[in-house]
Design a protein around this motif. Structure first.
Motif, PDB file in Angstrom:
ATOM      1  N   VAL A  16      51.558  30.660  32.584  1.00 41.78           N
ATOM      2  CA  VAL A  16      50.329  31.090  33.286  1.00 41.78           C
ATOM      3  C   VAL A  16      50.084  32.507  33.845  1.00 41.78           C
ATOM      4  CG1 VAL A  16      49.510  30.469  35.069  1.00 41.78           C
ATOM      5  CG2 VAL A  16      49.637  28.557  33.088  1.00 41.78           C
ATOM      6  N   ALA A  17      51.264  32.565  34.053  1.00 41.57           N
ATOM      7  CA  ALA A  17      51.507  33.737  35.075  1.00 41.57           C
ATOM      8  C   ALA A  17      51.269  35.452  34.887  1.00 41.57           C
ATOM      9  CB  ALA A  17      52.662  34.006  35.978  1.00 41.57           C
ATOM     10  N   HIS A  18      51.883  35.402  33.474  1.00 43.56           N
ATOM     11  CA  HIS A  18      51.235  36.906  32.541  1.00 43.56           C
ATOM     12  C   HIS A  18      50.054  36.544  31.709  1.00 43.56           C
ATOM     13  CE1 HIS A  18      52.314  39.341  29.221  1.00 43.56           C
ATOM     14  NE2 HIS A  18      52.025  39.241  28.795  1.00 43.56           N
ATOM     15  N   GLU A  19      49.488  35.589  31.682  1.00 43.87           N
ATOM     16  CA  GLU A  19      48.696  35.841  31.163  1.00 43.87           C
ATOM     17  C   GLU A  19      46.986  36.141  32.249  1.00 43.87           C
ATOM     18  OE1 GLU A  19      46.516  35.419  27.961  1.00 43.87           O
ATOM     19  OE2 GLU A  19      49.129  35.039  27.672  1.00 43.87           O
ATOM     20  N   VAL A  20      47.196  35.704  33.738  1.00 46.06           N
ATOM     21  CA  VAL A  20      46.726  36.105  34.824  1.00 46.06           C
ATOM     22  C   VAL A  20      46.747  37.594  35.023  1.00 46.06           C
ATOM     23  CG1 VAL A  20      46.050  35.075  36.845  1.00 46.06           C
ATOM     24  CG2 VAL A  20      46.233  33.557  35.314  1.00 46.06           C
ATOM     25  N   ARG A  21      48.005  37.786  35.376  1.00 43.95           N
ATOM     26  CA  ARG A  21      48.267  38.485  35.966  1.00 43.95           C
ATOM     27  C   ARG A  21      47.978  40.318  35.202  1.00 43.95           C
ATOM     28  NH1 ARG A  21      53.940  39.611  38.395  1.00 43.95           N
ATOM     29  NH2 ARG A  21      53.387  39.132  40.658  1.00 43.95           N
ATOM     30  N   THR A  22      47.466  40.345  33.858  1.00 41.74           N
ATOM     31  CA  THR A  22      47.081  41.435  33.141  1.00 41.74           C
ATOM     32  C   THR A  22      45.742  41.756  33.353  1.00 41.74           C
ATOM     33  OG1 THR A  22      49.406  41.091  30.998  1.00 41.74           O
ATOM     34  CG2 THR A  22      47.059  41.867  31.044  1.00 41.74           C
ATOM     35  N   PRO A  23      44.906  40.296  33.218  1.00 41.09           N
ATOM     36  CA  PRO A  23      43.421  41.037  33.673  1.00 41.09           C
ATOM     37  C   PRO A  23      43.502  40.881  34.900  1.00 41.09           C
ATOM     38  CG  PRO A  23      43.790  38.508  32.670  1.00 41.09           C
ATOM     39  CD  PRO A  23      44.975  38.876  32.881  1.00 41.09           C
ATOM     40  N   LEU A  24      44.166  40.619  36.088  1.00 39.36           N
ATOM     41  CA  LEU A  24      44.057  41.360  37.453  1.00 39.36           C
ATOM     42  C   LEU A  24      44.720  42.236  37.692  1.00 39.36           C
ATOM     43  CD1 LEU A  24      45.189  38.254  39.380  1.00 39.36           C
ATOM     44  CD2 LEU A  24      43.338  38.773  39.510  1.00 39.36           C
ATOM     45  N   GLY A  25      45.226  42.467  36.669  1.00 35.04           N
ATOM     46  CA  GLY A  25      45.948  44.564  37.118  1.00 35.04           C
ATOM     47  C   GLY A  25      44.435  45.106  36.674  1.00 35.04           C
ATOM     48  N   ILE A  26      43.454  44.121  35.656  1.00 30.31           N
ATOM     49  CA  ILE A  26      42.449  45.243  34.764  1.00 30.31           C
ATOM     50  C   ILE A  26      41.273  45.399  35.922  1.00 30.31           C
ATOM     51  CG2 ILE A  26      41.003  45.208  33.297  1.00 30.31           C
ATOM     52  CD1 ILE A  26      43.733  44.281  31.193  1.00 30.31           C
ATOM     53  N   LEU A  27      41.314  44.614  36.622  1.00 28.35           N
ATOM     54  CA  LEU A  27      40.015  44.715  38.012  1.00 28.35           C
ATOM     55  C   LEU A  27      40.261  45.470  38.685  1.00 28.35           C
ATOM     56  CD1 LEU A  27      40.042  40.400  37.907  1.00 28.35           C
ATOM     57  CD2 LEU A  27      38.363  42.062  36.255  1.00 28.35           C
ATOM     58  N   ARG A  28      42.066  45.748  38.665  1.00 26.84           N
ATOM     59  CA  ARG A  28      42.144  45.985  39.778  1.00 26.84           C
ATOM     60  C   ARG A  28      42.376  47.907  40.436  1.00 26.84           C
ATOM     61  NH1 ARG A  28      46.019  48.898  43.486  1.00 26.84           N
ATOM     62  NH2 ARG A  28      46.618  47.516  46.177  1.00 26.84           N
ATOM     63  N   SER A  29      43.080  47.844  38.344  1.00 25.25           N
ATOM     64  CA  SER A  29      42.634  49.194  38.067  1.00 25.25           C
ATOM     65  C   SER A  29      40.893  49.410  38.147  1.00 25.25           C
ATOM     66  CB  SER A  29      43.352  49.758  37.368  1.00 25.25           C
ATOM     67  OG  SER A  29      44.575  49.519  37.675  1.00 25.25           O
ATOM     68  N   ALA A  30      39.736  48.659  37.894  1.00 19.64           N
ATOM     69  CA  ALA A  30      38.757  49.262  37.311  1.00 19.64           C
ATOM     70  C   ALA A  30      38.163  49.399  38.881  1.00 19.64           C
ATOM     71  CB  ALA A  30      37.806  48.336  36.078  1.00 19.64           C
TER      72      ALA A  30
END
Length: 116
Positions: A16-30
């Protein structure tokens, strides 16, 4: 059996952490890229800062999940036995009273507060 359940929970938490962390990183960068491209003083800049702050907060939650997934060595330390026993008695005192059971505390002299 219990160890297997904890291992499974750890695996699920890591997934779950891996699946959530990836889109969170994308959202943060965007959000950061959009914030840099907007003229300063535009109200949406504050919204983007809020997005980044909330993504960071969620990332800390995900980090907590990952901590659950990682094996940890037990912490072994000296503990005064009387404090442990007193807390245990306190936890069951009400139930014991309801059933007509009287609990008396009698710790050995000189042991109270002395670590084992």
């Amino acid at each position: 059996m219990v160890a297997a359940k904890f291992a499974f929970i750890g695996e699920v938490a890591a997934g779950v952490a891996h699946e959530v962390r990836t889109p969170l990183g994308i959202l943060r960068s965007a959000a950061q890229l959009l914030d840099r491209s907007l003229p300063k003083g535009v109200a949406t800049g504050e919204l983007l800062e809020t997005i980044v702050a909330e993504v960071d907060r969620l990332d800390r939650v995900v980090e907590g999940l990952l901590q659950l997934a990682r094996p940890h060595l037990p912490i072994v330390e000296r503990t005064p036995l009387d404090a442990v026993l007193a807390r245990s008695v306190d936890l069951v005192a009400a139930q014991a009273h309801e059933k007509g059971i009287t609990i008396r505390r009698a710790f050995c002299a000189g042991v109270a507060g002395r670590p084992l």
